[in-house]
Design a protein around this motif. Structure first.
Motif, short mmCIF file in Angstrom:
data_model
loop_
_atom_site.label_atom_id
_atom_site.label_comp_id
_atom_site.label_asym_id
_atom_site.label_seq_id
_atom_site.Cartn_x
_atom_site.Cartn_y
_atom_site.Cartn_z
N ALA A 20 0.80 -1.21 0.00
CA ALA A 20 0.00 0.00 0.00
C ALA A 20 0.84 1.27 0.00
O ALA A 20 0.44 2.27 0.54
CB ALA A 20 -0.93 -0.01 1.20
N GLN A 21 2.00 1.25 -0.60
CA GLN A 21 2.83 2.44 -0.60
C GLN A 21 2.50 3.32 -1.80
O GLN A 21 2.20 2.83 -2.88
CB GLN A 21 4.30 2.07 -0.66
N CYS A 22 2.59 4.62 -1.59
CA CYS A 22 2.44 5.54 -2.72
C CYS A 22 3.75 5.56 -3.51
O CYS A 22 4.77 5.05 -3.06
CB CYS A 22 2.07 6.93 -2.24
N ALA A 23 3.74 6.16 -4.67
CA ALA A 23 4.92 6.17 -5.53
C ALA A 23 6.10 6.90 -4.90
O ALA A 23 7.25 6.47 -5.02
CB ALA A 23 4.57 6.80 -6.87
N LEU A 29 12.02 4.64 -0.18
CA LEU A 29 12.32 3.46 0.64
C LEU A 29 13.04 2.36 -0.14
O LEU A 29 13.71 1.54 0.46
CB LEU A 29 11.04 2.92 1.26
N GLU A 30 12.89 2.32 -1.46
CA GLU A 30 13.59 1.30 -2.24
C GLU A 30 15.08 1.58 -2.34
O GLU A 30 15.86 0.67 -2.58
CB GLU A 30 13.00 1.19 -3.64
N SER A 31 15.47 2.83 -2.17
CA SER A 31 16.90 3.16 -2.25
C SER A 31 17.65 2.75 -0.99
O SER A 31 18.87 2.79 -0.96
CB SER A 31 17.06 4.66 -2.49
N THR A 36 13.58 -3.10 5.96
CA THR A 36 12.77 -3.13 7.17
C THR A 36 11.92 -1.88 7.31
O THR A 36 10.78 -1.95 7.76
CB THR A 36 13.64 -3.31 8.42
N ALA A 37 12.45 -0.74 6.94
CA ALA A 37 11.67 0.51 7.03
C ALA A 37 10.51 0.48 6.04
O ALA A 37 9.41 0.93 6.36
CB ALA A 37 12.56 1.72 6.76
N ALA A 38 10.75 -0.06 4.85
CA ALA A 38 9.68 -0.15 3.85
C ALA A 38 8.56 -1.07 4.32
O ALA A 38 7.38 -0.76 4.15
CB ALA A 38 10.25 -0.65 2.52
N GLU A 39 8.93 -2.18 4.94
CA GLU A 39 7.92 -3.10 5.46
C GLU A 39 7.12 -2.44 6.60
O GLU A 39 5.91 -2.63 6.71
CB GLU A 39 8.57 -4.38 5.94
N GLY A 40 7.80 -1.68 7.44
CA GLY A 40 7.11 -0.99 8.54
C GLY A 40 6.14 0.06 8.03
O GLY A 40 5.02 0.16 8.52
#
Length: 73
Positions: A20-23, A29-31, A36-40
């Motif tokens: 459910a992440q926005c662009a 977060l992909e960089s 772990t931060a992206a999953e949170g």
């Protein structure tokens, strides 16, 4: 009734596996090295998205039950 319960169960289980992440959030977060931060962030967004649906569903259920008890009398 069995079909409705089965539908709700599958809907809830599929909700847990959504991304459910926005662009903009996804690009930042992909960089990152560790994801772990992206999953949170993803879990927080899904949590915030699910609460209103659960509340509206609960209210609709109580209205439905109240309507059916009044209709039987």
């Amino acid at each position: 009734m069995k079909n409705k319960t089965l539908f709700f169960l599958f809907s809830f289980l599929f909700l847990l596996e959504t991304n459910a992440q926005c662009a903009m959030c996804r690009a930042v977060l992909e960089s990152e090295e560790g994801q772990t931060a992206a999953e949170g962030i993803n879990d927080g967004i899904v949590y915030l998205m699910a609460i209103p649906y659960i509340l509206v569903g609960g209210i609709a259920y109580f209205i439905y039950k109240k309507y059916n008890t009044l209709k039987k009398q």
